[in-house]
Design a protein around this motif. Structure first.
Motif, PDB file in Angstrom:
ATOM      1  N   ALA A  71      -4.467  -0.483  -5.501  1.00 20.06           N
ATOM      2  CA  ALA A  71      -4.816   0.863  -5.467  1.00 20.06           C
ATOM      3  C   ALA A  71      -3.219   1.608  -5.024  1.00 20.06           C
ATOM      4  O   ALA A  71      -2.763   1.701  -4.117  1.00 20.06           O
ATOM      5  N   HIS A  89      -0.585   4.558  -4.597  1.00 20.68           N
ATOM      6  CA  HIS A  89      -0.155   5.669  -3.855  1.00 20.68           C
ATOM      7  C   HIS A  89       0.727   6.501  -4.414  1.00 20.68           C
ATOM      8  O   HIS A  89       1.717   5.862  -5.063  1.00 20.68           O
ATOM      9  N   GLN A 117      -8.671   3.285  -3.008  1.00 17.12           N
ATOM     10  CA  GLN A 117      -7.961   4.245  -3.042  1.00 17.12           C
ATOM     11  C   GLN A 117      -6.979   4.607  -1.862  1.00 17.12           C
ATOM     12  O   GLN A 117      -7.481   3.992  -0.821  1.00 17.12           O
TER      13      GLN A 117
END
Length: 130
Positions: free
Chosen positions: A70, A72, A110
């Motif tokens: 996930a 960023h 996420q």
């Protein structure tokens, strides 16, 4: 730290790790990851924290171990900004994404970066990662 939870009826293994630091630590990090994953069921696994892993390492981990990252936006470690070491003022570069979130199986994630500003307290300034 590794734990197990049941989320929406599905088992999920959760691991928070702080792996070996430094550019020369790739082999040690790979071994540490193997030990953590040996305690996890990859049918539903969630790993996060300061892995100190470089981009090429995490790409290999994901392809070999069946993990997904996930990602960023931004860098979680930027020596020029946080000035953690005295020589950090001389650092020129983008910074690094050492904080990672990895998952596998029926787990999706996420990731977002928070706490990127300097904190001022009692006449001193620092970054939360300090």
């Amino acid at each position: 730290m590794v734990g197990r939870a049941t989320l929406q009826g599905l088992p999920v293994d959760l691991a928070s790790v702080h792996l070996h630091p430094g550019a020369a630590g790739a082999a040690c990090r790979k071994e540490q990851l193997g030990k953590v994953l040996g305690r996890c069921d990859l049918a539903g696994c969630f790993l996060l924290d300061d892995m100190d892993v470089r981009e090429e390492e995490v790409e290999e981990w994901c392809s070999v171990r069946g993990l997904a990252e996930a990602k960023h936006c931004g860098t979680s470690w930027n020596p020029a900004r946080n000035r953690y070491h005295a020589q950090s003022a001389d650092f020129r570069g983008r910074g690094f994404c050492f904080d990672r979130v990895l998952c596998s199986g029926h787990v999706a994630a996420q990731a977002f970066l928070v706490g990127q500003c300097r904190v001022f307290c009692d006449g001193k300034d620092f970054c939360l990662s300090d």
